[in-house]
Design a protein around this motif. Structure first.
Motif, PDB file in Angstrom:
ATOM      1  N   ARG A  82      48.903  31.630  48.254  1.00 55.25           N
ATOM      2  CA  ARG A  82      48.506  31.533  49.619  1.00 55.25           C
ATOM      3  C   ARG A  82      49.352  31.747  50.614  1.00 55.25           C
ATOM      4  NH1 ARG A  82      43.727  27.577  50.684  1.00 55.25           N
ATOM      5  NH2 ARG A  82      42.224  27.994  49.239  1.00 55.25           N
TER       6      ARG A  82
ATOM      7  N   VAL B  72      52.620  29.818  49.808  1.00 57.45           N
ATOM      8  CA  VAL B  72      52.505  28.827  48.672  1.00 57.45           C
ATOM      9  C   VAL B  72      51.972  29.337  47.533  1.00 57.45           C
ATOM     10  CG1 VAL B  72      51.037  26.451  48.317  1.00 57.45           C
ATOM     11  CG2 VAL B  72      51.742  27.141  50.881  1.00 57.45           C
TER      12      VAL B  72
ATOM     13  N   MET C 222      50.817  28.908  43.702  1.00 61.47           N
ATOM     14  CA  MET C 222      50.018  28.027  43.183  1.00 61.47           C
ATOM     15  C   MET C 222      50.418  28.331  41.520  1.00 61.47           C
ATOM     16  SD  MET C 222      46.733  27.503  45.141  1.00 61.47           S
ATOM     17  CE  MET C 222      46.695  27.896  46.850  1.00 61.47           C
TER      18      MET C 222
ATOM     19  N   PHE D 261      45.928  22.698  37.998  1.00 63.92           N
ATOM     20  CA  PHE D 261      46.202  22.345  39.348  1.00 63.92           C
ATOM     21  C   PHE D 261      46.412  20.847  39.809  1.00 63.92           C
ATOM     22  CE2 PHE D 261      44.379  25.999  42.139  1.00 63.92           C
ATOM     23  CZ  PHE D 261      45.203  27.008  41.327  1.00 63.92           C
TER      24      PHE D 261
END
Lengths: 240, 240
Positions: free
Chosen positions: B79, B87, B89, B154
DNA sequence: CGGAATCTTGAGCGGCTTCAAAACCTGTGG
DNA sequence: CCACAGGTTTTGAAGCCGCTCAAGATTCCG
């Protein structure tokens, strides 16, 4: 500009209202779109369980044997890092689903769930709810949606954590909490939470939390008491 | 102790081997347990698409209209934060599924997917794959499992990010990358990645990455070239 | 052999944490 | 009603980790 600020507050109030409506029947999201008879059958196979503060529903690594739907109260979902530090991943409110791991063929809970206040959950055994999910595709679809929502939320939190200063992280944490578990009152949005929990969520130290909140209070953005924060101007928090 | 270290290495090699086997038929996880005929039918409604480096599959906020299964190559999923900072992920490899958001009734991609090298994906249109998911519950179950795996990943990454020092984060990032997209060779596990991407994943600056890697190289834990890291002693990285 | 991308290295600085101690609330029981 | 004990919050001072910035070294590729 002024209109914009109002929009934001309306938007938050609206999001909270949606959360409220969801709370009316806390199994809504899990059983959304399921016919009354099936719903009846599914609920019949669950049991209710009362929660008292700091009661642990399940712990990281335990075999996932139960699915929970939170009906009342708040539950903290987090982990203990290897360093023994607590990492809070989220604070859940009425209507939220816990223990999704039991939909994996063989899996463990990925975090620890602990009640923050008195509350109540509805509980299904793993094989029971899985059988229902298999029988009623609508349920399985709902579970998928809930899970995807979790992914989106975690993604948000990931971004939040790595971006910006402690101040920005705390601001975003507060607004997001406001939407999730805040209660709107006459001219503020109230969040029942302790500094230390805020610290965990925003990944900063409790001392910094205290300093920042004090600063914002001086600026008239919030006011606070022990264990509670009143957001007076959400729009000011958002424009960081 | 020495035995322990060997266990860890075996475990990593094993995890990688599993990843390899999964790559043989990159639609495995999506279509696992689906009968040959149905599988045929589903694959027939997909199309193949070649990827070139830095090609964007989709961007944050776009309407989720397609589901992708990565067959060859690596894809970076991340993102842009509000501050304009990237960022990352995760970095996905063959067999991974992208664009799960299209299983939500109405939703947008929650991140941007960009190819890192040449590769290939299989693509379904949103309504096509959803119809299949509806028709074959097994597929829907698979999607749910894949999504739950994302949640778990995550959650890991969240914990990793907030816990410990830059050194620990980079160490854990490297081992996790080794499992995900590493290739085992005679006496090392090789990861094709640039310092800057490592920096994004571990949330530290590229300079710190350089310093840490240099340190580890001096200690004989890794060796490295431009754009590649060879892990020589994964066990030493893990016992931070 | 340039030139571009990547990686290294050093110096300085700043935000946040840590630690210690005091002030503050809140509920409880005498 | 008061005082006390517990948890919570505040505040200050010191220190450090990792970032920023700047410049140079290295590797890769046309």
């Amino acid at each position: 500009m002024r209109g914009r600020a109002k929009d934001i507050r309306l938007w938050i109030a609206d999001a909270i209202a949606k959360d409220r409506s969801r709370a009316r029947d806390a199994t809504n999201r899990l059983l959304a779109g399921v016919g009354p008879d099936e719903r009846q059958a599914i609920v019949a196979r669950s049991r209710r369980q009362a929660l008292h503060p700091s009661q642990v529903l399940f712990r990281t690594g335990e075999r996932a044997e139960q699915l929970f739907v939170l009906r009342k109260g708040r539950v903290k979902f987090g982990r203990l890092s290897s360093a023994g530090r607590e990492v809070v991943m989220g604070i859940l409110g009425p209507g939220d689903v816990l223990g999704l791991a039991c939909f994996l063929p063989s899996s463990d809970y990925i975090g620890t769930a602990e009640a923050l206040d008195r509350g109540e959950v509805r509980v299904w055994n793993r094989h029971v709810i899985r059988r229902f999910a298999h029988k009623y595709p609508q349920v399985e679809g709902n579970v998928l949606q809930i899970t995807l929502a979790y992914v989106a939320e975690f993604a948000d939190r990931l971004e939040r954590l790595v971006s910006g200063t402690a101040e920005q992280r705390l601001a975003r944490t507060l607004t997001s909490l406001g939407v999730g578990i805040g209660t709107p009152s006459h001219s503020s949005i109230d969040i029942v939470i302790k500094n230390e929990q805020l610290a965990s969520l925003a990944d900063i130290s409790p001392f910094t939390v205290s300093r920042l909140l004090k600063q914002w209070e001086r600026d008239g953005v919030i006011s606070k008491g022990r264990g509670i924060v009143h957001i007076l101007s959400p729009e000011k928090l958002l424009l960081e």
